[in-house]
Design a protein around this motif. Structure first.
Motif, PDB file in Angstrom:
ATOM      1  N   TYR A   1      -0.554  10.480  -2.023  1.00  0.00           N
ATOM      2  CA  TYR A   1      -1.529  10.621  -0.942  1.00  0.00           C
ATOM      3  C   TYR A   1      -1.489  12.042  -0.364  1.00  0.00           C
ATOM      4  CZ  TYR A   1      -4.392   9.898   3.119  1.00  0.00           C
ATOM      5  OH  TYR A   1      -5.399  10.006   4.038  1.00  0.00           O
ATOM      6  N   GLU A   2      -0.282  12.564  -0.222  1.00  0.00           N
ATOM      7  CA  GLU A   2      -0.133  13.932   0.279  1.00  0.00           C
ATOM      8  C   GLU A   2      -0.784  14.937  -0.671  1.00  0.00           C
ATOM      9  OE1 GLU A   2       3.684  16.689   0.304  1.00  0.00           O
ATOM     10  OE2 GLU A   2       3.828  15.097   1.822  1.00  0.00           O
TER      11      GLU A   2
ATOM     12  N   GLN B   1      -4.840  13.467  -1.328  1.00  0.00           N
ATOM     13  CA  GLN B   1      -5.570  13.242  -0.077  1.00  0.00           C
ATOM     14  C   GLN B   1      -6.678  12.186  -0.210  1.00  0.00           C
ATOM     15  OE1 GLN B   1      -4.998  14.813   3.092  1.00  0.00           O
ATOM     16  NE2 GLN B   1      -3.073  15.328   2.100  1.00  0.00           N
ATOM     17  N   THR B   2      -6.488  11.229  -1.111  1.00  0.00           N
ATOM     18  CA  THR B   2      -7.473  10.161  -1.254  1.00  0.00           C
ATOM     19  C   THR B   2      -6.764   8.814  -1.325  1.00  0.00           C
ATOM     20  OG1 THR B   2      -7.512  10.116  -3.674  1.00  0.00           O
ATOM     21  CG2 THR B   2      -9.032  11.654  -2.589  1.00  0.00           C
TER      22      THR B   2
END
Length: 185
Positions: free
Chosen positions: A37-38, A41-42
């Motif tokens: 996620y980092e 970013q989705t």
């Protein structure tokens, strides 16, 4: 013939080793979600990661139980730990080469199918090494370690990620798989 306390000792080693191995598996799963996620970013990357992790396990569970009934359960658990360790080592090496990308996590999470073999083998080994009158105690210990790992792993993985990053998580996880495999030996 072994005395009951000797078999209980065998169960304790099996339980402890597999609990540590399970700790590593759950820490990896949580840390990889955080990292993906980092990085991407989705939420889609996280969803695909979960799919790559749980779908193979779900699809291979039926085969895992059948294999655990037909071959050495110890060998199944050992090979599952070894496969998970090799996947983790691969991620660590790719990360150290500064080439780690989200798709590597998808490919490695497909190794989640090893849990489909390890869990039935571990559960079936219970009946082989624990006297029937101690089944409930042994089952309680297995349930405790599963619940404890479910509670502890997200916090532990998050703390290690915060202080050492994904590389430290992978090193700890690799160690946990080696402990699990070593206890089987």
């Amino acid at each position: 013939m072994k005395h009951w306390y000797s078999k209980w000792k065998d169960f304790f080693f099996l339980w402890f080793g597999q609990s540590i191995s399970q700790l590593g598996s759950r820490m990896t799963a949580f840390a990889l979600v955080l990292w993906s996620y980092e990085r991407a970013q989705t939420v889609t990357s996280v969803a695909v990661l979960a799919l790559c992790s749980y779908l193979p396990e779900m699809l291979f569970t039926f085969l895992g139980g059948s294999v655990a009934d037909r071959v050495s359960r110890k060998a199944v658990m050992f090979l599952s730990d070894l496969t998970a360790a090799l996947g983790t080592l691969t991620l660590l090496l790719v990360m150290r080469a500064d080439a780690l990308d989200v798709w590597h996590l998808y490919a490695t999470n497909l190794l989640g199918m090893t849990n489909a073999f390890q869990s039935p083998a571990s559960n079936a080994a219970l009946s082989q090494i624990v006297p029937p009158r101690h089944y409930s105690r042994a089952s309680g210990m297995q349930s405790f370690s599963t619940a404890a790992n479910t509670l502890v792993c997200p916090a532990l993985a998050s703390a290690v990620m915060a202080f050492g990053g994904l590389e430290w998580v992978l090193l700890i996880v690799l160690t946990s798989f080696l402990v699990g495999a070593g206890m089987l030996l």
